[in-house]
Scaffold this motif. Sequence first.
Motif, PDB file in Angstrom:
ATOM      1  N   ALA A  36       0.858  -1.187   0.000  1.00 45.24           N
ATOM      2  CA  ALA A  36       0.000   0.000   0.000  1.00 45.24           C
ATOM      3  C   ALA A  36       0.896   1.239   0.000  1.00 45.24           C
ATOM      4  CB  ALA A  36      -0.926   0.008   1.217  1.00 45.24           C
ATOM      5  N   ALA A  38       0.566   5.851   0.096  1.00 42.33           N
ATOM      6  CA  ALA A  38      -0.404   6.893   0.425  1.00 42.33           C
ATOM      7  C   ALA A  38      -0.170   8.115  -0.447  1.00 42.33           C
ATOM      8  CB  ALA A  38      -0.338   7.252   1.908  1.00 42.33           C
ATOM      9  N   TRP A 115      -1.490  -3.374   6.306  1.00 40.58           N
ATOM     10  CA  TRP A 115      -0.767  -2.653   5.240  1.00 40.58           C
ATOM     11  C   TRP A 115      -1.315  -1.244   5.028  1.00 40.58           C
ATOM     12  CZ3 TRP A 115       3.535  -4.862   4.761  1.00 40.58           C
ATOM     13  CH2 TRP A 115       3.681  -6.243   4.631  1.00 40.58           C
ATOM     14  N   GLU A 116      -2.632  -1.133   5.007  1.00 41.45           N
ATOM     15  CA  GLU A 116      -3.193   0.185   4.709  1.00 41.45           C
ATOM     16  C   GLU A 116      -2.938   1.164   5.860  1.00 41.45           C
ATOM     17  OE1 GLU A 116      -7.221  -0.831   3.742  1.00 41.45           O
ATOM     18  OE2 GLU A 116      -6.528  -2.100   2.092  1.00 41.45           O
ATOM     19  N   GLU A 117      -3.078   0.659   7.074  1.00 41.64           N
ATOM     20  CA  GLU A 117      -2.753   1.513   8.218  1.00 41.64           C
ATOM     21  C   GLU A 117      -1.281   1.930   8.177  1.00 41.64           C
ATOM     22  OE1 GLU A 117      -5.361   0.176  11.997  1.00 41.64           O
ATOM     23  OE2 GLU A 117      -4.138  -1.422  11.105  1.00 41.64           O
ATOM     24  N   ILE A 300      -6.960   7.067   8.579  1.00 47.30           N
ATOM     25  CA  ILE A 300      -7.212   6.823   7.159  1.00 47.30           C
ATOM     26  C   ILE A 300      -8.517   7.500   6.768  1.00 47.30           C
ATOM     27  CG2 ILE A 300      -7.719   5.054   5.432  1.00 47.30           C
ATOM     28  CD1 ILE A 300      -5.866   3.188   6.959  1.00 47.30           C
ATOM     29  N   VAL A 303      -9.632   4.599   1.178  1.00 53.03           N
ATOM     30  CA  VAL A 303      -8.721   3.677   0.499  1.00 53.03           C
ATOM     31  C   VAL A 303      -9.180   3.521  -0.943  1.00 53.03           C
ATOM     32  CG1 VAL A 303      -7.764   1.341   0.477  1.00 53.03           C
ATOM     33  CG2 VAL A 303      -8.323   2.441   2.660  1.00 53.03           C
ATOM     34  N   VAL A 326      -5.189   6.346   1.115  1.00 49.46           N
ATOM     35  CA  VAL A 326      -4.284   5.221   0.892  1.00 49.46           C
ATOM     36  C   VAL A 326      -4.626   4.539  -0.425  1.00 49.46           C
ATOM     37  CG1 VAL A 326      -3.562   2.965   1.796  1.00 49.46           C
ATOM     38  CG2 VAL A 326      -3.952   4.888   3.363  1.00 49.46           C
ATOM     39  N   GLN A 328      -4.312   0.968  -2.443  1.00 54.21           N
ATOM     40  CA  GLN A 328      -3.969  -0.458  -2.417  1.00 54.21           C
ATOM     41  C   GLN A 328      -3.150  -0.760  -3.654  1.00 54.21           C
ATOM     42  OE1 GLN A 328      -7.929  -2.091  -2.258  1.00 54.21           O
ATOM     43  NE2 GLN A 328      -7.491  -3.025  -0.259  1.00 54.21           N
TER      44      GLN A 328
END
Lengths: 331, 331
Positions: A36, A38, A115-117, A300, A303, A326, A328
Amino acid sequence: MRAIKIAFHGGVEGLEVAEVERPEAVGDRVRVRVRAAALNRADLLQRRGAYPAPPGFPADIPGLEFAGEVESAGADARRWRPGARVYGITGGGAQAEYVVVPENALAEIPANLGWEEAAAVPEAFITAHDALFTQGNLAMGERVIVHAAGSGVGLAAVQLARAAGAQTLGTARRTADKLERARAYGLDEMCVVKDDPRAFADAAKAWTNGAGVDVILDLVGASYLAANLDALAPRGRLLLVGTLAGRSAPLDFRQVMGKRLRLTGTVLRTRSAEEKARATRLFAAHVSPLLARGALRPVIDSVFDLRDIRAAHERLESNETFGKIVLQVTG
Amino acid sequence: MRAIKIAFHGGVEGLEVAEVERPEAVGDRVRVRVRAAALNRADLLQRRGAYPAPPGFPADIPGLEFAGEVESAGADARRWRPGARVYGITGGGAQAEYVVVPENALAEIPANLGWEEAAAVPEAFITAHDALFTQGNLAMGERVIVHAAGSGVGLAAVQLARAAGAQTLGTARRTADKLERARAYGLDEMCVVKDDPRAFADAAKAWTNGAGVDVILDLVGASYLAANLDALAPRGRLLLVGTLAGRSAPLDFRQVMGKRLRLTGTVLRTRSAEEKARATRLFAAHVSPLLARGALRPVIDSVFDLRDIRAAHERLESNETFGKIVLQVTG
C-alpha cells in the motif's frame, strides 16, 4: 511492474496505471514489494508540473511513502531479510508494485498495523516528529498550535504532542467538523480561522492567559505569518512545513527580535539520503513503539485501488479529507 | 555615587553625570566597583526614548557592560571574594561607579587584560558567541557572513569564527576601510555593499562556488533579508542580532522551505537572569581562555572619561567607529 505514471502534466486525466521497468536493488539498496502507498499534497503539485522529483528519483512515478515486504537486496545491504514488513519515505516512485530505497530508509512495521494503516503512517508521522521534536525541540508541558489539524500531518502532530506531554490548539480554515473529530485523537483546543488569521492568535492568547504558545506547526504559510508571530511566546518556534508554493509575506523584525523567535523551514523530500535515514531512525525509535501499543493511531480517510488514482486525487483536492488517502497496490 | 543619567530623552544634551544613590547588594547579588564601561548602540536608542530598560533595571542610567572589582556581596552570594577582577553584562545601570548584578552574571577577567580592554569585551563577545555557537551551531569548516564586520559585535564574530575553524566574509555599508582593518583580526573575504544588498549575496556565491554560506550574523535587518536568504546554503542559519527597529521585509517562503533555512532573533538585554547566567557561563568557559592567550583581542575604538559622555555618544553616532567605545569610570 505496474505503477502510477504522470503521462502529462495538468489535471487528473494525465494520471494512468502503466507497465514500467522494475527497478533493481544494488549496493545498500533494498527492493520492497509495495502493498500500500499513500497520497500527499506534493503528488498534486507534481501532477501539475509544479514540484518535480529530486534528482535520483523517477520523474514520472509519484509516491513519497509506502508499506510492504522486503523482496530482495543489494550485495551491501544487511539489515533486512526477505519478507520483513517495512515502511518508509522516499523522494518518489512509491506508487508502484516495487520501490527501491537505501536499507536505512526503512523501519519495521508494528505487528498490530495492517498494510493500509502502515502506509498511512510514514510521511505524516516522520514529518510531524521531525518538525516538532528534532527541529522544534518540543518539551513536555509546552503548548502547540497545529494548523490544518485535520490533515495527515496535523493529526500526527496532535497525537505526538499529546503523547509527549504537550497540549495542542488545532485550527481549520472553514468549519469545525474536522476539529471536532480531531478531539478523539487528543486535540485540546480548537479554532476555526475563516478569513481572519487573527482569530487563532486571539484564541492562542486566551488559551495561554496572554503568554502565547511555544511551538507552531504551520502547514499554511504566508497568509498566517503575521498571526503566527503574534501567537508565539518569547523563545517560540515556528515550523514551516509543506507550504510549497513560492509565496511571500512581511516578516516583522520587531517580533522576531523582541521575542527571540526561531523560524525553521523544513521539507523531507529534498533531504539527502543521510538526513532521511536519521529522521527514519528517530521515527523508528520514538514513534513506532507508540504505534505498536496503540498510543498513536494512523488516520485513514479513504482507500482506493491503484487503478482509481484519478478519483483518489480528486478526493484529496476536495479538501474534505480527514487523515490520509491510501492506495492499495498489491493484494 | 556618580553615574551617567538620561535627564530627558532626545539628543546628547539629555545626558549628564549625576550623583545618584548607590545600589545595595542583597541575596545572591554582588556589588562591583566599575572601573570601565562600554557604549552600545542600545544606549543611543535608550537616550532617544526608543528602548526603555527592562523591568528591574534603572530606567535612566544606561550601561549594558562593565569591568571592575567585586566590592561587596549579599548574604547568599558565595562565588566571588572582594577585589576579584570581573566583567559582565547587565540590563542597564553599568555606566556608574557601582553596579549590582547576580553573582552568576560575572566572569573573571584574564590577567592580561587591562580595565579598558576588559570593558570592551562582554557585550560584543557574549552576543557573538551566543549567536554563532549557542543559537547558530557554527561548526569548524563552515563559512559565515558577518555583517557590519567593523562593529564591536562584528569584530568579535570574525575572531570567534576564525578561532573555531570557520571562515568569514565581512560586509560594510559604505567603504572598505573597516574591512581592510578587520583583516588583521582574521577576516577572510570582504564586500562593500553600498546600495545593493545583492552585492554580498553575489560575493558569497562566488566565495563558495555557488554553494552559499552556512551562517549569517546579521546586524542590519530588514533591508538585507532577501539577500541574506539568497546567500545561504541549504540548512543555513540566519541570526538576527541587534536590529532593534521595528521594521518589516518580505519573507520568501520558497527559499525558507526549499533550503530548509532557520531564522533566529536574538537579543541579550531582555533575557531572564537565568539565561544571561548561562550565556555568561559559556562565555567564561569558551571565550575567556582565548582572550587570556591572545587568540582573541578586544578592539577599542576610543576611550572617553565619564564626563565626556556626550562626545562619546556623538562618536558612536558618527558610524566611523572601529570596535568599541569605552568609558573610564573610576581611576
